[in-house]
Design a protein around this motif. Structure first.
Motif, short mmCIF file in Angstrom:
data_model
loop_
_atom_site.label_atom_id
_atom_site.label_comp_id
_atom_site.label_asym_id
_atom_site.label_seq_id
_atom_site.Cartn_x
_atom_site.Cartn_y
_atom_site.Cartn_z
N GLY A 147 9.77 -2.16 -3.06
CA GLY A 147 9.75 -2.32 -4.51
C GLY A 147 8.52 -1.69 -5.16
N LEU A 148 7.38 -1.85 -4.50
CA LEU A 148 6.13 -1.36 -5.08
C LEU A 148 6.07 0.17 -5.03
N LEU A 149 6.47 0.76 -3.92
CA LEU A 149 6.44 2.22 -3.81
C LEU A 149 7.43 2.88 -4.77
N ALA A 150 8.60 2.28 -4.94
CA ALA A 150 9.57 2.81 -5.90
C ALA A 150 9.00 2.75 -7.32
N TRP A 151 8.35 1.65 -7.64
CA TRP A 151 7.72 1.51 -8.96
C TRP A 151 6.61 2.54 -9.14
N TYR A 152 5.80 2.73 -8.11
CA TYR A 152 4.68 3.67 -8.17
C TYR A 152 5.18 5.09 -8.39
N ASP A 153 6.23 5.46 -7.71
CA ASP A 153 6.77 6.82 -7.86
C ASP A 153 7.19 7.09 -9.31
N GLN A 154 7.61 6.07 -10.01
CA GLN A 154 8.07 6.23 -11.39
C GLN A 154 6.96 6.04 -12.43
N ASN A 155 5.93 5.29 -12.08
CA ASN A 155 4.96 4.86 -13.10
C ASN A 155 3.52 5.27 -12.86
N LYS A 156 3.21 5.93 -11.78
CA LYS A 156 1.81 6.27 -11.50
C LYS A 156 1.25 7.22 -12.56
N GLY A 187 -11.36 -4.60 -6.46
CA GLY A 187 -11.16 -5.73 -7.35
C GLY A 187 -9.72 -5.88 -7.81
N ASN A 188 -9.06 -4.77 -8.12
CA ASN A 188 -7.65 -4.83 -8.53
C ASN A 188 -6.79 -5.41 -7.42
N VAL A 189 -7.03 -4.95 -6.21
CA VAL A 189 -6.24 -5.40 -5.07
C VAL A 189 -6.46 -6.89 -4.81
N MET A 190 -7.70 -7.35 -4.92
CA MET A 190 -7.98 -8.76 -4.69
C MET A 190 -7.28 -9.63 -5.73
N ARG A 191 -7.23 -9.15 -6.96
CA ARG A 191 -6.53 -9.90 -8.00
C ARG A 191 -5.03 -9.99 -7.70
N VAL A 192 -4.45 -8.87 -7.30
CA VAL A 192 -3.02 -8.84 -6.98
C VAL A 192 -2.71 -9.76 -5.80
N PHE A 193 -3.51 -9.65 -4.75
CA PHE A 193 -3.27 -10.48 -3.57
C PHE A 193 -3.45 -11.97 -3.89
N SER A 199 7.25 -7.18 -16.27
CA SER A 199 7.38 -5.78 -15.86
C SER A 199 7.06 -5.56 -14.39
N CYS A 200 6.72 -6.62 -13.68
CA CYS A 200 6.27 -6.48 -12.29
C CYS A 200 7.45 -6.22 -11.36
N PRO A 201 7.38 -5.17 -10.55
CA PRO A 201 8.49 -4.83 -9.66
C PRO A 201 8.67 -5.81 -8.50
N VAL A 202 7.64 -6.64 -8.23
CA VAL A 202 7.74 -7.59 -7.12
C VAL A 202 7.52 -9.02 -7.62
N GLN A 203 7.91 -9.26 -8.85
CA GLN A 203 7.74 -10.58 -9.45
C GLN A 203 8.40 -11.67 -8.62
N ALA A 204 9.56 -11.37 -8.05
CA ALA A 204 10.33 -12.38 -7.31
C ALA A 204 9.60 -12.88 -6.08
N THR A 205 8.65 -12.12 -5.58
CA THR A 205 7.93 -12.51 -4.36
C THR A 205 6.53 -13.03 -4.66
N CYS A 206 6.18 -13.19 -5.93
CA CYS A 206 4.82 -13.60 -6.31
C CYS A 206 4.73 -15.12 -6.37
#
Length: 378
Positions: free
Chosen positions: A23-32, A152-158, A214-221
Motif C-alpha cells: 500500500g505504501l509503495l503504491a501510494w509513493y509511486d503516485q504521490n512522491k 523524525g518523520n519515520v519515528m512519528r509514523v511508527f 488520506s493515509c494509504p495504510v490507515q486500516a493497519t494503523c
C-alpha cells in the motif's frame, strides 16, 4: 551499523507487513514529490541532501542543494575545494559543523575509497558526520540495500502505526524503531520504501492534524484504530534555550570592518563574525563590557551609539544582542591571526553565520541619514 545492545520488540506478522509495503509503495509511486536529489541514485548527491536536510525543511534545502551541486557537481570537486569556499556555499543553512564534517568525509573517500562512496555499513558509518540514519539513507536509496533509515518523520509514523507510547527523545526508543524498520524494509525497493515512510510523515502523518483520511495504510494503523493519533508520538519537552546577553561590535577603520574568528570549539566554531562578548551585564555606557577585549589587542575604540537590539536563537541558547558602533582611534600592535580587517567589497567572499548577517543588515540600515559621531563611525 556496528554492535548494539539487543532490543526486544514485538514484530508485526507477515500479512500486516506485506499489506503496508504494497500500500505504501503504491501510494509513493503516485504521490512522491519531485525533489532534485531524487533525479538519480548518485550516492554523493543523496549524501549531500541528507546532510542538508538535518534539522532543515525540504523547501529551504532545495535552492541550497541546487547551488551546491552547481558549484561542487561531484565528490572530487568538493574534496578539492578550499574550506572557505565550501562554507560560503553553505552560508545561510546554519549548523556549519555539518558541512565541515561532510568536507572532511569526502576527502577521506577520495583518499581511501578512490573517490567512490563505500557501500558497506561499517565503512559508511565510519565517515565523519555520518550516523545511523544518514548511513541507512545512503545504503538503501543509493545502493538499494535493505537497511532502515529512521528519522523524525519515520519515528512519528511508527509511533502511530504501532501505538507506541515510548518517548521518542530517548535513544532506546530510536533503537526500537530501527528494529521495526529493519523488519519492515523490503529486500527490493528498500530505498523507495524508506523514502515512502518519510514522505508519508511529511505529507500525511504530520505532527499536528494528521490527514488520516488520506493515509494509504490507515486500516493497519493502531493509533487510528484507538483514536489516539493526535497524542502520538510522545516526546519529553526539551529545556528552553538559556538566555544570554551579548554585545556585538561593529568596528570600522575607514572603509574597513573588523572581524573576529571564533574559537575552533563550541558555538559557531571556527566561523568568522563580528567581535562578540557573551554574558554581558547591563551597560551604562555602550561598549564598556567589550572594551577590555580591544585594549588587549592594542586597539583603542571610540564608541558611538547602540545601532539596535535583536535576538537570535540557537538550539540551547537565546542570544539577546546589542549591536554597538565603534571607530578605531589608535593601534599599538599587529592583530593576531584570529582577527582581520576586511574592505566592504570583501564581505561577500566569506561565509557568516546568520546571527552576524543580521548584524550587517542592521548596521547597513543605519548608515543613511546619520550625522556627527554616528556618521563618522558608520
Amino acid at each position: 551499523m556496528g554492535r548494539k545492545k539487543e532490543i526486544i520488540v514485538s514484530l508485526p506478522d507477515q500479512a500486516w507487513t506485506d499489506h503496508v509495503r504494497e500500500g505504501l509503495l503504491a501510494w509513493y509511486d503516485q504521490n512522491k514529490r519531485e525533489l532534485p536529489w531524487r533525479k538519480n541514485k548518485d550516492p554523493y548527491r543523496i549524501w549531500v541532501s541528507e546532510i542538508m536536510l538535518q534539522q532543515t525543511r525540504v523547501d529551504t534545502v532545495i535552492p541550497f542543494f541546487e547551488r551546491f551541486m552547481d558549484k561542487f557537481p561531484d565528490l572530487v570537486a568538493l574534496a578539492n575545494a578550499d574550506e572557505e569556499e565550501v562554507l560560503k556555499a553553505w552560508e545561510g543553512l546554519g549548523y556549519y559543523s555539518r558541512v565541515r564534517n561532510l568536507h572532511s568525509a569526502v576527502k577521506e573517500v577520495v583518499a581511501t575509497y578512490e573517490g567512490k562512496v563505500p557501500s558497506t555499513p561499517d565503512a559508511v558509518t565510519q565517515l565523519k558526520g555520518v550516523g545511523d540514519y544518514t548511513a541507512g539513507a545512503i545504503l538503501s536509496i543509493a545502493f538499494d540495500q535493505p537497511t532502515p533509515a529512521v528519522d523524525g518523520n519515520v519515528m512519528r509514523v511508527f509511533s502511530r502505526w504501532f501505538a507506541l507510547w515510548d518517548d521518542i527523545a530517548k535513544l532506546s526508543t530510536r533503537r526500537k524503531m530501527e528494529v521495526l524498520g529493519a523488519h519492515l524494509v523490503p529486500a527490493s525497493r528498500a530505498g523507495d520504501f524508506n523514502q515512502a515512510v518519510m514522505e508519508l510523515g511529511a505529507l500525511v502523518c504530520t505532527p499536528v492534524n494528521p490527514k488520516c483520511i488520506s493515509c494509504p495504510v490507515q486500516a493497519t494503523c493502531a493509533a487510528f484504530d484507538q483514536g489516539v493519533q493526535a497524542e502520538l508520538p510522545q516526546k519529553k519537552k526539551a529545556k528552553p534555550p538559556r538566555p544570554v546577553h551579548v554585545s556585538i561590535a561593529w568596528i570600522r577603520r575607514g572603509e574597513q570592518i573588523l572581524l573576529q574568528r571564533r574559537s575552533s570549539e563550541g558555538l559557531l566554531a571556527g566561523m568568522w563574525g563580528l567581535p562578540t562578548m557573551e554574558n554581558v551585564q547591563d551597560e551604562v555606557v555602550p561598549g564598556d563590557s567589550i572594551t577590555p577585549l580591544f585594549t588587549e589587542l592594542g586597539l583603542f575604540v571610540e564608541w558611538g551609539e547602540v545601532l539596535g537590539e535583536y535576538e537570535h536563537i540557537f538550539s540551547h541558547r537565546r542570544w539577546h544582542i546589542r549591536l554597538v558602533e565603534g571607530l578605531i582611534r589608535d593601534e599599538k600592535k599587529d592583530l593576531p591571526g584570529e582577527w582581520r580587517w576586511i574592505n566592504e567589497n570583501e564581505r561577500t567572499q566569506l561565509a557568516f553565520p546568520n546571527v552576524y548577517r543580521k548584524a550587517f543588515s542592521l548596521a547597513e540600515k543605519r548608515r543613511k541619514g546619520l550625522s556627527g559621531i554616528q556618521g563618522r563611525l558608520l
